[in-house]
Write a protein that holds these residues in place. Structure first.
Motif, mmCIF file in Angstrom:
data_model
loop_
_atom_site.group_PDB
_atom_site.id
_atom_site.type_symbol
_atom_site.label_atom_id
_atom_site.label_comp_id
_atom_site.label_asym_id
_atom_site.label_seq_id
_atom_site.Cartn_x
_atom_site.Cartn_y
_atom_site.Cartn_z
ATOM 1 N N LEU A 108 -2.111 12.677 -19.307
ATOM 2 C CA LEU A 108 -1.237 13.327 -20.275
ATOM 3 C C LEU A 108 0.158 12.722 -20.252
ATOM 4 N N PHE A 109 0.677 12.483 -19.027
ATOM 5 C CA PHE A 109 2.009 11.910 -18.887
ATOM 6 C C PHE A 109 1.949 10.435 -18.427
ATOM 7 N N VAL A 110 0.753 9.878 -18.432
ATOM 8 C CA VAL A 110 0.526 8.489 -18.014
ATOM 9 C C VAL A 110 1.201 8.234 -16.659
ATOM 10 N N GLN A 165 14.032 4.917 -22.207
ATOM 11 C CA GLN A 165 13.911 6.321 -22.623
ATOM 12 C C GLN A 165 14.490 6.586 -24.011
ATOM 13 N N LYS A 166 15.149 5.581 -24.581
ATOM 14 C CA LYS A 166 15.582 5.696 -25.972
ATOM 15 C C LYS A 166 14.395 5.531 -26.920
ATOM 16 N N THR A 167 13.311 4.967 -26.390
ATOM 17 C CA THR A 167 12.092 4.775 -27.188
ATOM 18 C C THR A 167 11.006 5.759 -26.793
ATOM 19 N N PHE A 168 10.837 5.948 -25.478
ATOM 20 C CA PHE A 168 9.795 6.842 -24.975
ATOM 21 C C PHE A 168 10.430 8.043 -24.278
ATOM 22 N N SER A 169 9.703 9.142 -24.244
ATOM 23 C CA SER A 169 10.191 10.365 -23.613
ATOM 24 C C SER A 169 10.397 10.175 -22.109
ATOM 25 N N PRO A 170 11.414 10.815 -21.541
ATOM 26 C CA PRO A 170 11.588 10.811 -20.082
ATOM 27 C C PRO A 170 10.384 11.422 -19.354
#
Length: 300
Positions: free
Chosen positions: A22-24, A92-97
């Motif tokens: 889910l969160f890889v 994190q500007k592209t993917f969620s933290p």
């Protein structure tokens, strides 16, 4: 395969116990190979990192046989691309933290340079890896080389190449330039030293420490009693030592120097098919035969 790759299939693997799709998170696994791998010029172990470097700003290379474009076909040949590592805060500007965590490393390249479906699990390596080892050795990795234009793998002719280092080397007590030979000496009867990190025996493991052996140069006519005159030519130098003293797989391209003054007289080329530890002669590219070629590319 025909191009020197080794293809193995395995059904034994170890997935990280805390892998979370889910969160890889903890997205790593280990694959146990079904047999020991014989290392060669084309098949080598990867180096593992040490320390806590985040590698931000470093050039890295990703490779794989995945799709060449979204919705496209899988590659028939190994593909690679050079990327640049970015900080996790930038990522994190592209993917969620939630998915870019401290266990994540991000890199990006130019347009159309990125891993794709089918590349998962593939390697990301430093493009130029420089490490000063604990014993004073300097380890450099380069992707620029010059293969002899008339290299012929069938007859192992002109089996020499030059590697361009990524930067100037600072010489020290342990790191010194090799001397190049002059003249047309055939060196028959001379004591020579071969060195390398290749297999310690046929079918064995690569060495973790530099190995060396003292051999004696023999005439090409003597060498042709073991190998065909088609492969032992005037550009070949042969040497042999006692039983179990010989270059082996993984030593190719390594130096053969005069024991007396460390002049480079040969470059490891090939050995006997029956094994490295049988006392047969080994064949080397004769450096005196390639001095003009070296000078053409280096000015030396």
């Amino acid at each position: 395969s025909n191009d020197g790759r080794l293809v193995l299939e395995s059904t034994v693997f170890f997935k990280h116990e805390k892998y979370n799709p889910l969160f890889v998170a903890n997205d790593v696994a280990l694959v146990k190979l079904p047999e020991k791998v014989e290392f060669s010029e084309r098949v080598q172990p990867v180096r593992l990192p040490t320390g806590n470097n985040d590698y931000a700003g470093e050039a890295v290379v990703v490779s794989g046989w995945g799709l060449t474009q979204q919705g496209g076909q899988v590659a028939q040949e190994l593909q690679y691309a050079t990327l640049e590592v970015i900080t996790n805060s930038e990522c994190q500007k592209t993917f969620s933290p939630l998915v870019v965590r401290k266990t994540t490393l991000c890199a990006r390249g130019d347009e159309k340079k990125s891993p794709c479906n089918g590349d998962s699990g593939g390697p990301l390596v430093l493009a130029e890896d420089k490490t000063l080892s604990n014993d004073g050795r300097l380890v450099l990795e380069s992707t620029v080389f010059f293969k002899h234009e008339k290299y012929n793998p069938l007859f192992v002719a002109n089996d020499v190449a030059l590697v361009k280092l990524p930067e100037k080397v600072e010489f020290s007590e342990r790191v010194q330039p090799v001397r190049l030979p002059t003249g047309k000496n055939d060196y028959a009867g001379e004591a020579v030293v071969v060195s390398g990190w290749g297999l310690t025996q046929t079918g064995g493991q690569v060495s973790q420490e530099l190995q060396y052996a003292t051999l004696q140069v023999i005439t090409n006519s003597e060498c042709q009693k073991t190998f065909s005159p088609l492969v032992v030519r005037k550009t070949t130098l042969c040497a042999r030592g006692n039983e179990k003293e010989s270059p082996c797989n993984g030593d190719s391209g390594g130096p053969l120097v005069l024991a007396e003054d460390k002049t480079l007289v040969g470059v490891v080329s090939f050995g006997h098919a029956l094994g490295c530890e049988r006392g047969f002669p080994a064949a080397f590219a004769r450096v005196t035969a390639f001095r003009d070629w070296v000078n053409k590319h280096t000015g030396l």
